[in-house]
Design a protein around this motif. Sequence first.
Motif, mmCIF file in Angstrom:
data_model
loop_
_atom_site.group_PDB
_atom_site.id
_atom_site.type_symbol
_atom_site.label_atom_id
_atom_site.label_comp_id
_atom_site.label_asym_id
_atom_site.label_seq_id
_atom_site.Cartn_x
_atom_site.Cartn_y
_atom_site.Cartn_z
ATOM 1 N N GLU A 125 28.039 45.144 36.962
ATOM 2 C CA GLU A 125 27.467 46.364 37.550
ATOM 3 C C GLU A 125 28.517 47.465 37.657
ATOM 4 N N ARG A 126 29.750 47.104 37.931
ATOM 5 C CA ARG A 126 30.831 48.099 38.006
ATOM 6 C C ARG A 126 31.063 48.756 36.650
ATOM 7 N N TYR A 127 30.809 48.030 35.563
ATOM 8 C CA TYR A 127 30.857 48.613 34.219
ATOM 9 C C TYR A 127 29.587 49.389 33.910
ATOM 10 N N ALA A 128 28.428 48.776 34.189
ATOM 11 C CA ALA A 128 27.143 49.288 33.721
ATOM 12 C C ALA A 128 26.740 50.613 34.350
ATOM 13 N N VAL A 129 27.310 50.958 35.498
ATOM 14 C CA VAL A 129 26.982 52.200 36.195
ATOM 15 C C VAL A 129 28.211 53.124 36.089
ATOM 16 N N PRO A 130 28.198 54.055 35.145
ATOM 17 C CA PRO A 130 29.380 54.898 34.927
ATOM 18 C C PRO A 130 29.884 55.623 36.170
ATOM 19 N N ALA A 131 29.001 55.977 37.093
ATOM 20 C CA ALA A 131 29.442 56.660 38.315
ATOM 21 C C ALA A 131 30.408 55.790 39.117
ATOM 22 N N ARG A 132 30.409 54.472 38.873
ATOM 23 C CA ARG A 132 31.288 53.565 39.603
ATOM 24 C C ARG A 132 32.674 53.419 38.950
ATOM 25 N N TRP A 133 32.868 53.903 37.749
ATOM 26 C CA TRP A 133 34.153 53.707 37.069
ATOM 27 C C TRP A 133 35.356 54.206 37.868
ATOM 28 N N PRO A 134 35.289 55.365 38.528
ATOM 29 C CA PRO A 134 36.458 55.809 39.299
ATOM 30 C C PRO A 134 36.807 54.883 40.474
ATOM 31 N N GLU A 135 35.872 54.031 40.914
ATOM 32 C CA GLU A 135 36.157 53.095 42.011
ATOM 33 C C GLU A 135 37.268 52.114 41.645
ATOM 34 N N TRP A 136 37.325 51.718 40.393
ATOM 35 C CA TRP A 136 38.269 50.676 39.980
ATOM 36 C C TRP A 136 39.249 51.122 38.895
ATOM 37 N N ALA A 137 38.973 52.240 38.235
ATOM 38 C CA ALA A 137 39.843 52.732 37.159
ATOM 39 C C ALA A 137 40.532 54.019 37.601
ATOM 40 N N PRO A 138 41.750 53.931 38.126
ATOM 41 C CA PRO A 138 42.401 55.137 38.655
ATOM 42 C C PRO A 138 42.673 56.207 37.600
ATOM 43 N N GLN A 139 42.646 55.845 36.324
ATOM 44 C CA GLN A 139 42.844 56.838 35.272
ATOM 45 C C GLN A 139 41.580 57.647 35.002
ATOM 46 N N ILE A 140 40.464 57.276 35.663
ATOM 47 C CA ILE A 140 39.208 58.011 35.531
ATOM 48 C C ILE A 140 38.879 58.639 36.890
ATOM 49 N N THR A 141 38.862 59.969 36.930
ATOM 50 C CA THR A 141 38.562 60.654 38.188
ATOM 51 C C THR A 141 37.099 61.050 38.292
ATOM 52 N N GLY A 142 36.372 60.955 37.190
ATOM 53 C CA GLY A 142 34.952 61.257 37.192
ATOM 54 C C GLY A 142 34.347 60.990 35.834
ATOM 55 N N VAL A 143 33.025 60.934 35.800
ATOM 56 C CA VAL A 143 32.303 60.688 34.552
ATOM 57 C C VAL A 143 31.131 61.653 34.491
ATOM 58 N N GLU A 144 30.984 62.324 33.365
ATOM 59 C CA GLU A 144 29.839 63.198 33.123
ATOM 60 C C GLU A 144 28.984 62.500 32.074
ATOM 61 N N VAL A 145 27.809 62.029 32.492
ATOM 62 C CA VAL A 145 26.941 61.287 31.594
ATOM 63 C C VAL A 145 25.494 61.542 32.015
ATOM 64 N N PRO A 146 24.560 61.651 31.050
ATOM 65 C CA PRO A 146 23.181 62.010 31.390
ATOM 66 C C PRO A 146 22.305 60.846 31.856
ATOM 67 N N VAL A 147 22.873 59.676 32.050
ATOM 68 C CA VAL A 147 22.099 58.504 32.474
ATOM 69 C C VAL A 147 22.811 57.823 33.637
ATOM 70 N N ALA A 148 22.078 57.014 34.380
ATOM 71 C CA ALA A 148 22.673 56.288 35.501
ATOM 72 C C ALA A 148 23.266 54.954 35.068
ATOM 73 N N ARG A 149 22.863 54.470 33.879
ATOM 74 C CA ARG A 149 23.291 53.154 33.417
ATOM 75 C C ARG A 149 23.638 53.231 31.936
ATOM 76 N N LEU A 150 24.623 52.435 31.530
ATOM 77 C CA LEU A 150 25.038 52.419 30.133
ATOM 78 C C LEU A 150 23.879 52.108 29.197
ATOM 79 N N ALA A 151 23.867 52.785 28.067
ATOM 80 C CA ALA A 151 22.907 52.512 27.005
ATOM 81 C C ALA A 151 23.558 52.925 25.690
ATOM 82 N N ALA A 152 23.285 52.179 24.647
ATOM 83 C CA ALA A 152 23.853 52.508 23.339
ATOM 84 C C ALA A 152 23.431 53.918 22.933
#
Length: 131
Positions: free
Chosen positions: A19-46
């Motif tokens: 779930e920490r991977y699948a929801v891009p808004a959560r990436w900054p919680e665990w990846a300090p090199q990511i301060t934010g994510v701009e993506v048009p969906v709430a969950r990863l999709a190809a």
Amino acid sequence: MTTLTLHATGPVGPDEVWERYAVPARWPEWAPQITGVEVPVARLAAGVQGRVRAPLGVTLPFVVDTVDEAARRWSWTVSLGPVRLRLLHWVTEGPDGGSTTGLRISGPAPLVVGYAPLAQFAIGRLVHPLR
């Protein structure tokens, strides 16, 4: 082109790690090199395209190449100008109810080698309780 594979094992269960991977808004919680994510969906999709924000105002475009929810596996390509970095992530059950995550990074050697310590730190946080 260089490919490097990293692993981290921790006490957080594989469903939560996924779930920490699948929801891009959560990436900054665990990846300090990511301060934010701009993506048009709430969950990863190809096929999804977006941008990751890094420190110092740097933004990098990306495309999600594959997602396999059942296998807890996904890949994406991040662009740095004309340079491409391909990242393949997966999550498996680990010891004692925890999980192991893997990351295969492919791209130009200086970029892969330079990014590896940050990536190792991030995936280590991914499989541990967040503070």
